[in-house]
Scaffold this motif. Structure first.
Motif, PDB file in Angstrom:
ATOM      1  N   PHE A  49       0.956  -1.207  -0.018  1.00 14.03           N
ATOM      2  CA  PHE A  49       0.178   0.056   0.049  1.00 14.03           C
ATOM      3  C   PHE A  49       0.771   1.059   0.094  1.00 14.03           C
ATOM      4  CE2 PHE A  49       0.593  -1.334   4.234  1.00 14.03           C
ATOM      5  CZ  PHE A  49       0.963  -0.008   4.942  1.00 14.03           C
ATOM      6  N   VAL A  50       0.247   2.316  -0.119  1.00 13.25           N
ATOM      7  CA  VAL A  50       0.936   3.606  -0.023  1.00 13.25           C
ATOM      8  C   VAL A  50       0.520   4.516   0.956  1.00 13.25           C
ATOM      9  CG1 VAL A  50       1.612   3.749  -2.381  1.00 13.25           C
ATOM     10  CG2 VAL A  50      -0.389   4.897  -1.712  1.00 13.25           C
ATOM     11  N   LEU A  51       1.268   5.429   1.295  1.00 12.13           N
ATOM     12  CA  LEU A  51       0.856   6.433   2.719  1.00 12.13           C
ATOM     13  C   LEU A  51       1.512   7.628   2.510  1.00 12.13           C
ATOM     14  CD1 LEU A  51      -0.406   5.782   5.744  1.00 12.13           C
ATOM     15  CD2 LEU A  51       2.001   5.725   6.510  1.00 12.13           C
ATOM     16  N   THR A  52       0.999   8.788   2.953  1.00  7.21           N
ATOM     17  CA  THR A  52       1.773  10.056   2.885  1.00  7.21           C
ATOM     18  C   THR A  52       1.920  10.353   4.214  1.00  7.21           C
ATOM     19  OG1 THR A  52       0.367  10.436   0.837  1.00  7.21           O
ATOM     20  CG2 THR A  52       1.253  12.507   2.078  1.00  7.21           C
ATOM     21  N   THR A  53       3.123  11.224   4.539  1.00  7.82           N
ATOM     22  CA  THR A  53       3.143  11.878   5.824  1.00  7.82           C
ATOM     23  C   THR A  53       3.333  13.442   5.443  1.00  7.82           C
ATOM     24  OG1 THR A  53       5.611  11.741   5.464  1.00  7.82           O
ATOM     25  CG2 THR A  53       4.618  10.188   6.796  1.00  7.82           C
ATOM     26  N   TRP A  54       2.702  14.279   6.175  1.00  9.89           N
ATOM     27  CA  TRP A  54       2.535  15.579   6.040  1.00  9.89           C
ATOM     28  C   TRP A  54       3.644  16.399   6.373  1.00  9.89           C
ATOM     29  CZ3 TRP A  54       3.234  17.926  10.348  1.00  9.89           C
ATOM     30  CH2 TRP A  54       2.826  17.241  11.731  1.00  9.89           C
ATOM     31  N   ASP A  55       4.540  15.713   7.030  1.00 12.79           N
ATOM     32  CA  ASP A  55       5.957  16.530   7.538  1.00 12.79           C
ATOM     33  C   ASP A  55       6.929  16.570   6.203  1.00 12.79           C
ATOM     34  OD1 ASP A  55       6.330  13.773   7.705  1.00 12.79           O
ATOM     35  OD2 ASP A  55       7.346  14.014   9.650  1.00 12.79           O
ATOM     36  N   ARG A  56       6.675  15.492   5.275  1.00 12.90           N
ATOM     37  CA  ARG A  56       7.509  15.331   4.099  1.00 12.90           C
ATOM     38  C   ARG A  56       6.618  15.550   2.860  1.00 12.90           C
ATOM     39  NH1 ARG A  56      10.167  12.963   8.114  1.00 12.90           N
ATOM     40  NH2 ARG A  56      12.552  13.152   7.994  1.00 12.90           N
ATOM     41  N   TYR A  57       5.317  15.300   3.028  1.00 17.68           N
ATOM     42  CA  TYR A  57       4.411  15.428   1.817  1.00 17.68           C
ATOM     43  C   TYR A  57       4.847  14.809   0.555  1.00 17.68           C
ATOM     44  CZ  TYR A  57       0.632  17.790  -0.684  1.00 17.68           C
ATOM     45  OH  TYR A  57      -0.694  17.809  -1.314  1.00 17.68           O
ATOM     46  N   ASN A  58       4.991  13.492   0.619  1.00 18.78           N
ATOM     47  CA  ASN A  58       5.290  12.579  -0.650  1.00 18.78           C
ATOM     48  C   ASN A  58       4.715  11.162  -0.201  1.00 18.78           C
ATOM     49  OD1 ASN A  58       6.632  13.662  -3.015  1.00 18.78           O
ATOM     50  ND2 ASN A  58       8.124  14.599  -1.469  1.00 18.78           N
ATOM     51  N   VAL A  59       4.498  10.566  -1.192  1.00 17.22           N
ATOM     52  CA  VAL A  59       4.007   9.238  -1.009  1.00 17.22           C
ATOM     53  C   VAL A  59       5.019   8.145  -0.832  1.00 17.22           C
ATOM     54  CG1 VAL A  59       2.603   7.624  -2.230  1.00 17.22           C
ATOM     55  CG2 VAL A  59       1.815  10.015  -2.524  1.00 17.22           C
ATOM     56  N   ILE A  60       4.746   7.333   0.057  1.00 17.93           N
ATOM     57  CA  ILE A  60       5.415   6.219   0.362  1.00 17.93           C
ATOM     58  C   ILE A  60       5.059   4.910   0.197  1.00 17.93           C
ATOM     59  CG2 ILE A  60       7.087   5.458   2.477  1.00 17.93           C
ATOM     60  CD1 ILE A  60       6.452   7.710   3.958  1.00 17.93           C
ATOM     61  N   TYR A  61       5.786   4.269  -0.521  1.00 12.87           N
ATOM     62  CA  TYR A  61       5.460   2.692  -0.731  1.00 12.87           C
ATOM     63  C   TYR A  61       5.829   1.864   0.376  1.00 12.87           C
ATOM     64  CZ  TYR A  61       4.856  -1.410  -3.578  1.00 12.87           C
ATOM     65  OH  TYR A  61       4.560  -3.013  -4.123  1.00 12.87           O
ATOM     66  N   MET A  62       4.609   1.093   0.888  1.00 14.79           N
ATOM     67  CA  MET A  62       4.819   0.194   2.338  1.00 14.79           C
ATOM     68  C   MET A  62       4.588  -1.227   1.870  1.00 14.79           C
ATOM     69  SD  MET A  62       5.301   2.971   4.515  1.00 14.79           S
ATOM     70  CE  MET A  62       5.102   2.168   6.050  1.00 14.79           C
ATOM     71  N   ARG A  63       4.667  -1.972   3.022  1.00 12.60           N
ATOM     72  CA  ARG A  63       4.335  -3.458   2.981  1.00 12.60           C
ATOM     73  C   ARG A  63       4.100  -3.833   4.440  1.00 12.60           C
ATOM     74  NH1 ARG A  63       9.655  -5.476   2.370  1.00 12.60           N
ATOM     75  NH2 ARG A  63       9.939  -6.515   4.171  1.00 12.60           N
ATOM     76  N   THR A  64       2.994  -4.913   4.646  1.00 13.28           N
ATOM     77  CA  THR A  64       2.685  -5.274   5.862  1.00 13.28           C
ATOM     78  C   THR A  64       2.621  -6.923   5.673  1.00 13.28           C
ATOM     79  OG1 THR A  64       1.523  -3.512   6.851  1.00 13.28           O
ATOM     80  CG2 THR A  64       1.011  -5.717   7.672  1.00 13.28           C
ATOM     81  N   ASP A  65       3.238  -7.726   6.559  1.00 13.65           N
ATOM     82  CA  ASP A  65       3.505  -9.075   6.643  1.00 13.65           C
ATOM     83  C   ASP A  65       1.887  -9.654   7.396  1.00 13.65           C
ATOM     84  OD1 ASP A  65       3.867 -11.816   7.090  1.00 13.65           O
ATOM     85  OD2 ASP A  65       5.765 -11.499   7.702  1.00 13.65           O
ATOM     86  N   LEU A  66       1.095 -10.184   6.132  1.00  9.55           N
ATOM     87  CA  LEU A  66      -0.127 -10.368   6.697  1.00  9.55           C
ATOM     88  C   LEU A  66       0.005 -11.777   7.837  1.00  9.55           C
ATOM     89  CD1 LEU A  66      -2.482  -9.870   3.682  1.00  9.55           C
ATOM     90  CD2 LEU A  66      -2.233  -8.641   5.718  1.00  9.55           C
ATOM     91  N   SER A  67       1.033 -12.311   7.734  1.00 12.14           N
ATOM     92  CA  SER A  67       1.267 -13.663   8.441  1.00 12.14           C
ATOM     93  C   SER A  67       1.337 -13.413  10.054  1.00 12.14           C
ATOM     94  CB  SER A  67       2.260 -14.503   8.004  1.00 12.14           C
ATOM     95  OG  SER A  67       3.461 -14.092   8.527  1.00 12.14           O
ATOM     96  N   ARG A  68       1.323 -11.974  10.115  1.00 12.73           N
ATOM     97  CA  ARG A  68       1.356 -11.667  11.585  1.00 12.73           C
ATOM     98  C   ARG A  68       0.223 -10.814  12.040  1.00 12.73           C
ATOM     99  NH1 ARG A  68       7.712  -9.203  11.665  1.00 12.73           N
ATOM    100  NH2 ARG A  68       7.179  -8.928  13.978  1.00 12.73           N
ATOM    101  N   VAL A  69      -1.009 -10.868  11.189  1.00 11.05           N
ATOM    102  CA  VAL A  69      -1.903 -10.119  11.389  1.00 11.05           C
ATOM    103  C   VAL A  69      -2.962 -11.116  11.918  1.00 11.05           C
ATOM    104  CG1 VAL A  69      -3.773  -8.793  10.258  1.00 11.05           C
ATOM    105  CG2 VAL A  69      -1.514  -7.970   9.809  1.00 11.05           C
ATOM    106  N   ASP A  70      -3.768 -10.950  12.808  1.00 13.56           N
ATOM    107  CA  ASP A  70      -4.930 -11.735  13.277  1.00 13.56           C
ATOM    108  C   ASP A  70      -5.930 -11.975  12.216  1.00 13.56           C
ATOM    109  OD1 ASP A  70      -3.615 -12.036  15.183  1.00 13.56           O
ATOM    110  OD2 ASP A  70      -5.084 -10.621  16.841  1.00 13.56           O
ATOM    111  N   ARG A  71      -6.375 -13.099  11.790  1.00 15.08           N
ATOM    112  CA  ARG A  71      -7.484 -13.496  11.025  1.00 15.08           C
ATOM    113  C   ARG A  71      -8.684 -13.131  11.885  1.00 15.08           C
ATOM    114  NH1 ARG A  71      -5.862 -16.537   6.451  1.00 15.08           N
ATOM    115  NH2 ARG A  71      -3.759 -16.950   6.370  1.00 15.08           N
TER     116      ARG A  71
END
Length: 503
Positions: A424-446
């Motif tokens: 997914f992508v995310l923005t932070t207003w202190d740098r005002y640009n778009v960051i490409y991110m990932r989350t490991d779903l094996s560590r997320v509760d079903r």
């Protein structure tokens, strides 16, 4: 100009503007703005009646303001630059947050140091959001909100929105951009504003900016729901004139607003739409459908549209429409979830995700075997899970805590994300640009829909920590921006992890 020189120039101009005591941006038509206000990616004055208290911008956020700028004259092609851009407290330096835990930042999609060279190729040095959808033609389209280019240019090369295209199928190592709709000569390497508003207003009047909130493809046609911003209010709140769907038949190069889809948010509308443009009648329930999230047809013949009010404090409601061109453009074909069934009356729509919901993104996830709803609230970036778009939706799980990155907003999922990793992508207003991110779903509760208990904040449990900000290797070091921004010492973390190759 070479890449390193270009990045250096942009950073130098950004830093200079942010630290200046006054700024004047000259345009052929401009408007005066209040003194004592400071903010925006180029340090411009603004904020309207808010004065020095700041304003949220393109779905941005507000923080402590640093520095002091005098009044300047600001404007844009479609509205007031002063009231269109979010307030930030630092220059977008391309620094990546290094996090412990299941969620990682991979790279900057836009801005200084981005591998996509968005400054050199598209004149995009600051932007936000990055809403993504599959265009049905082997590409992902990515729509951005308020965008700036060269801060030394008159008007900072501001645009209400811009669009990128990507055919990159290897999600694990970043997101490469193929192209962007460009402005014609004499402009060079300049991503143009793709969607214009409907209001025929004087410059700097009541249609300050036009921001995409959702995109979907139907039968080879691209549709974007956008909002027309009238004014910025308290932090995290803004007022819209209307929302509407725009249509593109040429893969995003040109867009036309589908007037029957306009959802007017003011009664009476003042000023009125220009002659020849007659939107549907005002409904007080339109306020619940100013921002959207589309879910494309997965085989049941419907496109689903989640709707939220403008700002960050509303609930999400749900509509569905047959996945055909005629139906997408005909408000009478939309049905609304009542909590037990579907109704053709917008007033019957009941919330499916309780407030507060902000900048919502929803899609099916094959790894969890659930729909995922991603959005931000005061606690950070959250997800919920459900078996159906109408829910019931589970409790929340926090992917990025506001304690870890208090400046985050606008999480939007990559439509091609499958398997163990959610991109997914995310923005932070202190740098005002778009960051490409990932989350490991094996560590997320079903989580089952019946599980309404929110999971603990990972920053509070100790799972997630911000170790440092890493600068791109080829970004020149300046006095105000060290190559690596160190944070209080903690356990070290490799910058990257080995991931399996994606098919």
């Amino acid at each position: 100009m070479g890449r390193t020189q270009s990045v250096r120039a942009v950073k130098r101009s950004w830093t200079a503007v942010l630290s200046a005591s006054a700024v004047t941006v000259g345009l052929s038509v401009a408007m005066a703005t209040p003194a004592g206000a400071v903010g925006g990616p180029c340090g411009q004055s603004g904020g309207g009646s808010l004065g020095s208290s700041g304003s949220s911008g393109s779905s941005g956020s507000t923080g402590t303001l640093i520095g002091s700028l005098g009044s300047g004259s600001l404007g844009s092609a479609t509205g007031s630059l002063a009231n269109s851009l979010p307030w930030i407290i630092g220059s977008p330096d391309g620094a990546l947050p290094v996090l412990t835990g299941r969620t990682k930042a991979i790279e900057m999609v836009t801005g200084p140091g981005s591998p996509n060279e968005s400054i050199e190729k598209y004149s995009v040095s600051g932007t936000d959001l990055g809403i993504m959808w599959d265009n049905g033609q082997g590409q992902v389209l990515m729509a951005f909100g308020d965008t700036v280019g060269d801060c030394d240019e008159p008007g900072t090369q501001w645009r209400s929105n811009a669009l990128f295209r990507s055919s990159d199928t290897t999600l694990s190592d970043g997101m490469r951009i193929d192209s962007s709709p460009l402005a014609p000569p004499p402009a060079v390497n300049f991503s143009k504003q793709v969607i214009d508003g409907l209001l025929n207003l004087p410059l700097g009047s009541l249609e300050f900016t036009v921001i995409p909130t959702a995109g979907v493809e139907v039968d080879g046609v691209q549709y974007v729901r956008f909002m027309s911003v009238r004014s910025w209010g308290a932090p995290g709140e803004w007022m819209t004139n209307y929302s509407a769907i725009a249509r593109s038949d040429d893969n995003g190069d040109t867009w036309d607003v589908v007037v029957p889809t306009v959802r007017v948010n003011l009664d009476p509308m003042d000023p009125e739409f220009p002659d020849g443009i007659v939107p549907p009648a005002f409904s007080s329930h339109n306020e619940n459908w100013q921002m959207s999230a589309f879910v494309p047809d997965r085989g049941d013949g419907f496109v689903y549209e989640f709707g939220t009010p403008s700002g960050r404090s509303g609930s999400a409601r749900l509509a569905r429409v047959p996945a055909t061109l005629d139906a997408m453009e005909d408000p009478t074909k939309y049905e609304y979830w009542t909590g037990t069934d579907w109704s053709s009356t917008i007033a019957d729509a009941e919330p499916v995700i309780k407030a507060p919901v902000s900048e919502l993104s929803v899609q099916w996830n094959d790894y969890l075997g659930k729909y995922i709803a991603m959005y931000t609230d005061v606690g950070g970036l959250k997800i919920r899970q459900a078996d159906h778009p109408w829910g019931p939706w589970s409790g929340t799980e926090t992917l990025i805590s506001a304690i870890t990155l208090p400046s985050l907003y606008g999480g939007f999922m990559h439509p091609w994300a499958t398997g163990q990793y959610l991109y997914f992508v995310l923005t932070t207003w202190d740098r005002y640009n778009v960051i490409y991110m990932r989350t490991d779903l094996s560590r997320v509760d079903r989580m089952k829909s019946a599980e309404q208990v929110d999971r603990p904040d990972p920053a509070q449990t100790g799972e997630q920590k911000l170790l440092r900000f890493d600068m791109p290797e080829d970004l020149p070091e300046t006095e105000d921006s060290p190559e690596t921004e160190d944070l209080p010492e903690t356990e070290d973390l490799p910058e990257t992890e080995d991931l399996p190759e994606e098919e």
